[in-house]
Design an enzyme around this catalytic site. Structure first.
Site, PDB file in Angstrom:
ATOM      1  N   LYS A 127     -30.022 -16.176   3.523  1.00 10.09           N
ATOM      2  CA  LYS A 127     -31.565 -16.335   2.616  1.00 10.09           C
ATOM      3  C   LYS A 127     -30.832 -14.745   1.873  1.00 10.09           C
ATOM      4  CE  LYS A 127     -34.766 -13.312   5.901  1.00 10.09           C
ATOM      5  NZ  LYS A 127     -34.813 -12.649   5.081  1.00 10.09           N
ATOM      6  N   ASN A 128     -30.437 -13.676   2.622  1.00  9.14           N
ATOM      7  CA  ASN A 128     -30.183 -12.443   2.251  1.00  9.14           C
ATOM      8  C   ASN A 128     -29.355 -12.123   0.508  1.00  9.14           C
ATOM      9  OD1 ASN A 128     -32.311 -11.597   4.173  1.00  9.14           O
ATOM     10  ND2 ASN A 128     -30.913 -10.926   4.868  1.00  9.14           N
ATOM     11  N   ARG A 139     -41.229  -8.263   2.245  1.00  7.31           N
ATOM     12  CA  ARG A 139     -40.304  -6.784   1.910  1.00  7.31           C
ATOM     13  C   ARG A 139     -39.155  -7.028   0.575  1.00  7.31           C
ATOM     14  NH1 ARG A 139     -40.396  -1.887   4.306  1.00  7.31           N
ATOM     15  NH2 ARG A 139     -38.798  -1.806   2.568  1.00  7.31           N
ATOM     16  N   CYS A 153     -43.263  -2.122   8.702  1.00  9.74           N
ATOM     17  CA  CYS A 153     -43.697  -3.428   9.333  1.00  9.74           C
ATOM     18  C   CYS A 153     -42.865  -2.946  10.963  1.00  9.74           C
ATOM     19  CB  CYS A 153     -42.184  -3.891   8.319  1.00  9.74           C
ATOM     20  SG  CYS A 153     -40.501  -3.779   9.251  1.00  9.74           S
ATOM     21  N   ARG A 157     -39.048   1.290   7.103  1.00  4.42           N
ATOM     22  CA  ARG A 157     -38.668   1.145   6.591  1.00  4.42           C
ATOM     23  C   ARG A 157     -39.019   1.665   4.829  1.00  4.42           C
ATOM     24  NH1 ARG A 157     -37.298  -5.328   7.853  1.00  4.42           N
ATOM     25  NH2 ARG A 157     -35.493  -4.884   6.102  1.00  4.42           N
ATOM     26  N   PRO A 158     -38.834   2.866   4.379  1.00  6.81           N
ATOM     27  CA  PRO A 158     -39.465   3.063   3.546  1.00  6.81           C
ATOM     28  C   PRO A 158     -37.943   2.929   2.556  1.00  6.81           C
ATOM     29  CG  PRO A 158     -37.937   4.958   3.992  1.00  6.81           C
ATOM     30  CD  PRO A 158     -37.661   3.865   5.483  1.00  6.81           C
ATOM     31  N   VAL A 159     -39.193   2.804   1.439  1.00  6.56           N
ATOM     32  CA  VAL A 159     -38.118   2.724  -0.424  1.00  6.56           C
ATOM     33  C   VAL A 159     -37.644   3.731  -1.502  1.00  6.56           C
ATOM     34  CG1 VAL A 159     -38.559  -0.365  -0.442  1.00  6.56           C
ATOM     35  CG2 VAL A 159     -40.199   2.070  -1.414  1.00  6.56           C
ATOM     36  N   ASP A 160     -37.686   4.842  -0.347  1.00  2.00           N
ATOM     37  CA  ASP A 160     -37.155   6.090  -1.421  1.00  2.00           C
ATOM     38  C   ASP A 160     -36.061   6.063  -2.108  1.00  2.00           C
ATOM     39  OD1 ASP A 160     -36.511   5.820   1.300  1.00  2.00           O
ATOM     40  OD2 ASP A 160     -35.936   8.373   0.896  1.00  2.00           O
ATOM     41  N   LEU A 161     -35.323   5.882  -1.674  1.00  2.00           N
ATOM     42  CA  LEU A 161     -33.746   5.025  -2.524  1.00  2.00           C
ATOM     43  C   LEU A 161     -33.974   4.782  -3.144  1.00  2.00           C
ATOM     44  CD1 LEU A 161     -31.557   4.816   1.621  1.00  2.00           C
ATOM     45  CD2 LEU A 161     -31.448   6.430  -0.591  1.00  2.00           C
ATOM     46  N   ASP A 191     -29.097  -7.731  11.986  1.00  2.00           N
ATOM     47  CA  ASP A 191     -29.405  -8.910  12.198  1.00  2.00           C
ATOM     48  C   ASP A 191     -29.678  -9.735  13.039  1.00  2.00           C
ATOM     49  OD1 ASP A 191     -31.292  -8.000  10.247  1.00  2.00           O
ATOM     50  OD2 ASP A 191     -30.122  -8.901   8.374  1.00  2.00           O
ATOM     51  N   ILE A 219     -29.688   0.997  13.341  1.00  2.00           N
ATOM     52  CA  ILE A 219     -30.003   0.356  12.068  1.00  2.00           C
ATOM     53  C   ILE A 219     -31.675   0.931  11.698  1.00  2.00           C
ATOM     54  CG2 ILE A 219     -30.770  -0.704   9.634  1.00  2.00           C
ATOM     55  CD1 ILE A 219     -27.602   0.041  10.284  1.00  2.00           C
ATOM     56  N   ARG A 260     -39.446 -18.519   8.362  1.00  2.00           N
ATOM     57  CA  ARG A 260     -39.310 -17.617   7.401  1.00  2.00           C
ATOM     58  C   ARG A 260     -37.608 -17.286   7.063  1.00  2.00           C
ATOM     59  NH1 ARG A 260     -40.595 -11.281   7.387  1.00  2.00           N
ATOM     60  NH2 ARG A 260     -39.308 -11.418   6.275  1.00  2.00           N
TER      61      ARG A 260
HETATM   62  C1  UD1 Z   1     -31.802  -5.464   4.065  1.00  2.00           C
HETATM   63  C2  UD1 Z   1     -31.219  -7.230   4.893  1.00  2.00           C
HETATM   64  C3  UD1 Z   1     -32.098  -7.159   6.447  1.00  2.00           C
HETATM   65  C4  UD1 Z   1     -30.632  -6.358   7.587  1.00  2.00           C
HETATM   66  C5  UD1 Z   1     -30.970  -4.962   7.299  1.00  2.00           C
HETATM   67  C6  UD1 Z   1     -30.303  -4.214   7.671  1.00  2.00           C
HETATM   68  C7  UD1 Z   1     -32.794  -8.129   3.244  1.00  2.00           C
HETATM   69  C8  UD1 Z   1     -33.404  -9.340   2.456  1.00  2.00           C
HETATM   70  N1  UD1 Z   1     -33.090  -7.969   3.611  1.00  2.00           N
HETATM   71  O1  UD1 Z   1     -33.009  -5.268   4.431  1.00  2.00           O
HETATM   72  O2  UD1 Z   1     -31.994  -8.721   7.041  1.00  2.00           O
HETATM   73  O3  UD1 Z   1     -31.393  -6.116   9.054  1.00  2.00           O
HETATM   74  O4  UD1 Z   1     -30.925  -4.767   5.032  1.00  2.00           O
HETATM   75  O5  UD1 Z   1     -28.795  -4.330   6.991  1.00  2.00           O
HETATM   76  O6  UD1 Z   1     -30.878  -8.343   2.417  1.00  2.00           O
HETATM   77  N2  UD1 Z   1     -33.557   3.600   4.407  1.00  2.00           N
HETATM   78  C9  UD1 Z   1     -34.558   4.267   3.222  1.00  2.00           C
HETATM   79  N3  UD1 Z   1     -35.062   4.523   2.286  1.00  2.00           N
HETATM   80  C10 UD1 Z   1     -34.443   3.431   1.376  1.00  2.00           C
HETATM   81  C11 UD1 Z   1     -33.462   1.887   2.316  1.00  2.00           C
HETATM   82  C12 UD1 Z   1     -33.756   1.983   3.524  1.00  2.00           C
HETATM   83  O7  UD1 Z   1     -34.358   5.423   4.616  1.00  2.00           O
HETATM   84  O8  UD1 Z   1     -35.191   3.675   0.317  1.00  2.00           O
HETATM   85  C13 UD1 Z   1     -32.967   3.280   5.939  1.00  2.00           C
HETATM   86  C14 UD1 Z   1     -34.251   1.815   5.726  1.00  2.00           C
HETATM   87  O9  UD1 Z   1     -35.157   1.991   6.862  1.00  2.00           O
HETATM   88  C15 UD1 Z   1     -33.295   1.307   6.928  1.00  2.00           C
HETATM   89  C16 UD1 Z   1     -31.602   1.486   6.440  1.00  2.00           C
HETATM   90  O10 UD1 Z   1     -32.265   2.279   5.346  1.00  2.00           O
HETATM   91  O11 UD1 Z   1     -33.049   2.408   8.082  1.00  2.00           O
HETATM   92  C17 UD1 Z   1     -31.260   0.428   6.612  1.00  2.00           C
HETATM   93  O12 UD1 Z   1     -32.056  -0.315   5.879  1.00  2.00           O
HETATM   94  P1  UD1 Z   1     -31.691  -1.124   4.668  1.00  2.00           P
HETATM   95  O13 UD1 Z   1     -30.554  -1.632   4.356  1.00  2.00           O
HETATM   96  O14 UD1 Z   1     -32.305  -0.609   2.976  1.00  2.00           O
HETATM   97  O15 UD1 Z   1     -32.221  -2.674   4.794  1.00  2.00           O
HETATM   98  P2  UD1 Z   1     -33.190  -3.466   3.303  1.00  2.00           P
HETATM   99  O16 UD1 Z   1     -32.554  -3.793   2.381  1.00  2.00           O
HETATM  100  O17 UD1 Z   1     -34.642  -3.662   4.002  1.00  2.00           O
END
Ligand code: UD1
Length: 416
Positions: free
Chosen positions: A22-23, A92, A116, A121-125, A304, A326, A396
């Protein structure tokens, strides 16, 4: 709302065919936005998230043709550069359209995902990385509005390892002007799979699988054929289910190379494993032993798989410390496992699981995707019937789970 009813107590035996990851499928599908030529994908899992992503891409004007596990996506007629809230809130990973849209069309409107079940789970990065590549970004009415004439290569350092962050910026950089270096990048096999697919499409990428990925932007990407790698989390879930029930199963179409830490923990729990090409065989005799674990980015233990191992630890011999590093709220399954008789104490991001000789069936509620998987495993070992509500979470991420488990001898049925 659909439910699953499981009559526990049957050890799993037999063979199971593992679906595509899936990922890996989700970001690779978004890569179709980067080219006007068709991307022909195989080993695409039949999952809810995959059809949600397909619908999102179709809304944008991508042509999609599904033939079983083959999916052809063509980005020749993309005309709507928007990912609406309705879709992003259900999945997401929709945010993965952001990088490709800005890179190829110079503009994107993508809803902010919001919180969620498993954390904020922000997307700031993702946003900071695109800004470093020259995109103008504003947040308007809950949407990320990104604009750029042409993105420019940049050096981007991730202060937290982010899987989809790395993927989004890698796709954006593929069409940028100049060289992008992603430092402290995610090393997950799904990131490597996306990089390999982009390379097939004509991208110039090196270092995927290490923490430094270098992307030299090209003017255009072309069509390609690509096979999605096997799902390591689905593989791990079936192996844990077999270990917990004292069974013996063989996984086909899988890959042991990307499952190192999970296989190591299963061995520690007392399972006997043998590996051959794309096959893993597991045999478990007697009660499992408790295993301590700590989740971390790949190649360490995957978050996961934490919930599934917690289900195993609930009936194991001994006590286990499980640390989740995480996501801040990824112990939602604890309350539900307790309803089945599990003994678990949680303090911050640490759970102490004291193994009990057996669980008892009850009605429980699925709260997120992997939490649901842990409840299925617990239901398979519990005495009597376990009914799991809200299994849309499970659909899902697990293709035909009750059919696959039934074939392995589980007594499981879907209540509609
Ligand atoms: C992906 C996987 C998910 C898995 C996770 C961690 C997909 C579609 N989903 O989720 O199944 O559980 O990796 O292996 O591939 N963070 C920030 N800012 C950001 C982005 C992330 O602070 O902009 C933090 C998150 O809140 C979290 C950590 O970074 O604490 C890791 O998250 P991330 O690796 O981004 O998870 P996803 O990519 O959403």
């Amino acid at each position: 709302m659909q439910k699953l009813a499981i009559q526990g107590g049957n050890p799993l035996h037999g063979e199971v065919f593992i679906s595509g990851a899936k990922n890996a499928a989700l970001p690779i599908m978004c890569a179709s936005l980067l080219s006007a030529e068709p991307l022909r994908l195989s080993n695409v899992p039949d999952l809810h998230d995959v059809s949600t992503m397909r619908k999102l891409l179709q809304q944008m004007g991508v042509d999609a043709d599904v033939q079983g596990e083959n999916l052809t996506l063509s980005g020749a007629n993309v005309n709507k550069l928007e990912a609406p809230y309705d879709m992003v809130k259900t999945m997401r990973a929709s945010v993965l359209v952001l990088g490709p849209l800005v890179a190829r069309f110079g503009e994107a409107m993508v809803s902010l995902p919001g919180g969620c079940a498993i954390g904020s789970r922000p997307v700031d990065l993702h946003i900071k990385g695109l800004q470093a590549m020259g995109a103008q970004i504003t947040i308007e009415h809950g949407y990320i509005h990104a604009k750029a004439k042409r993105l420019k290569g940049a050096r981007i350092f991730f202060d937290i390892v982010s899987v989809t962050g790395t993927e989004n910026l890698m796709m954006a950089a593929a069409l940028a002007d100049g060289v992008t270096v992603l430092e402290n990048a995610a090393r997950e096999p799904e990131v490597v799979d996306l990089a390999n697919c982009l390379i097939e499409m004509g991208a110039n990428i090196s270092g995927a699988g290490s923490d430094t990925i270098t992307i030299a932007g090209v003017e255009k990407l072309h069509g390609a054929e690509y096979r999605i790698l096997p799902d390591r989390i689905e593989s791990g879930t079936f192996l844990v289910a077999a270990a917990a029930t004292g069974g013996s199963i063989t996984l086909r179409n899988t890959s042991a190379d990307i499952l190192d830490t999970v296989l190591e923990k299963l061995t520690e729990a007392g399972a006997r494993l043998s590996i051959e090409a794309d096959t893993i065989h597991l045999e478990m005799q007697g009660r499992p032993k408790s295993v301590n674990l700590r989740t971390s980015p790949y190649p360490a233990f995957p978050t996961d798989m934490q919930a599934q191992f917690m289900a195993l630890n609930t009936i194991a011999d001994g006590s286990a410390m499980m640390v989740e590093t995480i996501f801040e709220n990824r112990f939602m399954h604890v309350q539900e496992l307790r309803r089945l008789g599990a003994q678990i104490d949680v303090e911050g991001n640490t759970a102490l699981v004291r193994g009990v000789p057996c669980l008892e069936g009850a009605t429980v509620m699925a709260t997120d995707l992997r939490a649901s998987a842990s409840l299925v495993i617990a239901g398979l070992v519990a005495q009597g019937e376990t009914v799991i509500d809200r299994i849309y979470h499970l659909d899902r991420g697990y293709a035909h789970i009750e059919a696959k488990l039934s074939k392995l001898g589980a007594s499981i049925r879907r209540l509609k």
